[in-house]
Design an enzyme around this catalytic site. Structure first.
Site: not given
Ligand code: PA5
Length: 433
Positions: A285, A306, A423
């Site tokens: 961020e 793995h 948003k």
């Protein structure tokens, strides 16, 4: 190897790629960035409260957190912390790193960390038939995810205890004067803590955002803060080789410039997975702006060896790796001998008597060698044992490093304009008035 406050920083695995002379050539730019942070002349200067925060946390604040913790301990088995992003990851990271709630303290449960109904149902199961309190954390006081979870949980709390007692069981951590949560808290008379204006969400772990839930969990927050304070002092010098935050920032930035644009943080300690999540938010961020920035990724080994191990060893060569390793995890378990008459069919007799921590450490050393041979520049942060002091120091080191490396990238490390886009779209689709 640079050792500071229980954390050893080893950059020898980067030197084949970022030559020492090239690294040292970054020292003046790092010093300039550090001076701009100190002087408050950099981009985002309104959000530099974290820089000297460990030295400013008062006894009174710590005592208030302890009193809140005692009340929760007296009447609750579960403490539900509601928040998202910077308003929850720090508390969760520290808690997980230190092995969860201490004995005799409420279990901490996190809610409002997304909009997934299944996650909320898991929280509801945790409080079934158990006394609980709520701690709602939101700096803006208007974030949808925690607001929805809080409305729902507050209703259950009121149903269980009645309006008056429920209000006593809610703590709000929010802005001093703005936002819907502040208005609600003032109207209902909740206990409140203030998130300082000049500390952004992802830098807020050492404010009440992190300190209140951690105190409730029985974490020694005084030691956590003391560790951060020690690291803050160690990260003041302009001597690049002696300053872990500056050195880490310089190395990862130098590698980025050479095309190593993804940084994978790899740990061999499962309890550090949420520290990795916190680190990803902090760096992603802060740096991912204007078409720039190192992409922060994470793996927990040996599990991910793995799966993602193949890519790291042999995939596209744009990866730099930062190991975050702990020599001694929580308990000392050894590989046992077989009962008398055992036939060593599993072939493990060569490990008998060796601790899992020791075997895990060898896996780390072997993995580092393998990834180096595969062309991955490797930085290591090695810790003998996770304590509140060490964790506090580690968090501060990363905060200082991201401040520096964001400025080296010439972005504002302290804003996050990009998160508004989703948003807007979401609220449009939801028909928000
Ligand atoms: O780092 C940030 O600023 C964000 O992750 C915020 O912490 C997050 O969006 C939650 O915001 P608020 O505390 O305002 O609810």
């Amino acid at each position: 190897m640079l050792e500071t406050a229980g954390i050893r920083l080893d950059i020898s695995g980067t030197e084949e790629y970022l030559k020492p002379a090239a690294r040292e050539a970054l020292a003046p730019a790092v010093a300039t960035a550090a001076a701009a942070l100190e002087a408050g002349t950099c981009a985002g200067a309104d959000y530099l409260g974290w820089l000297d925060l460990p030295g400013r946390i008062s006894e009174a604040e710590l005592t208030a957190c302890a009193a809140t913790a005692q009340r929760a301990r007296d009447d609750s088995e579960v403490y539900v912390v509601i928040g998202i992003g910077g308003s929850y990851l720090g508390a969760r990271a520290v808690l997980d790193a230190l092995g969860g709630s201490q004995s005799g303290h409420p279990e901490i449960v996190f809610a409002g960390t997304g909009l997934c109904s299944a996650a909320l149902v898991r929280v509801l199961k945790k409080i079934e038939g158990r006394d609980f309190r709520l701690c709602v954390v939101s700096k803006s006081g208007t974030t949808l995810e925690p607001a929805v979870a809080f409305r729902l949980l507050r209703g259950i709390l009121i149903g269980r205890y009645g309006e008056e007692e429920a209000a006593k069981r809610i703590t709000a951590v929010t802005d001093a004067s703005r936002g819907a949560l502040r208005s609600l808290a003032d109207q209902e008379g909740y206990e409140t803590y203030v998130i300082p204006d000049d500390v952004g969400g992802r830098f807020s772990v050492l404010t009440p955002v992190g300190l209140v839930p951690l105190a409730v969990a029985g974490v020694d927050i005084n030691s956590l803060v003391a560790g951060a304070r020690g690291m803050m002092e160690a990260c003041r010098t302009d001597d690049l080789a002696a300053n872990p935050a500056h050195l880490y920032a310089a190395v990862r930035h130098g590698l980025y410039k050479l095309g190593y644009t993804t940084e994978v943080m790899s740990t061999f300690h499962s309890g550090l997975q949420t520290v990795q999540e916190w680190w990803k938010q902090l760096f992603g961020e802060s740096e991912g702006k204007g078409g720039k920035g190192i992409f922060p990724a994470s793996t927990v080994f040996t599990t991910d060896l793995h799966s993602l191990g193949q890519y790291i060893q042999d995939g596209r060569r744009n990866l730099q790796e930062t190991f975050l390793c702990v020599r001694q995890a929580v308990t000392e378990l050894e590989v046992p001998a077989e009962d008398p008459g055992g036939t060593n069919l599993d072939g493990l007799d060569y490990l008998v008597g060796r601790s899992l921590d020791d075997i895990n450490w060898k896996a780390y050393e072997g993995t580092r060698n393998a990834h180096l041979s595969g062309g991955v520049p490797c930085t290591s942060l090695e810790i003998d044992q996770l304590t509140p002091e060490v964790v506090g120091g580690l968090l501060y080191m990363f905060e200082k490093a991201v401040g520096i490396s964001g400025l080296l990238l010439e972005v504002n490390p302290f804003d996050q304009p990009g998160v508004e886009t989703y948003k807007k779209e979401m609220f449009r689709l939801l028909g928000k008035p």
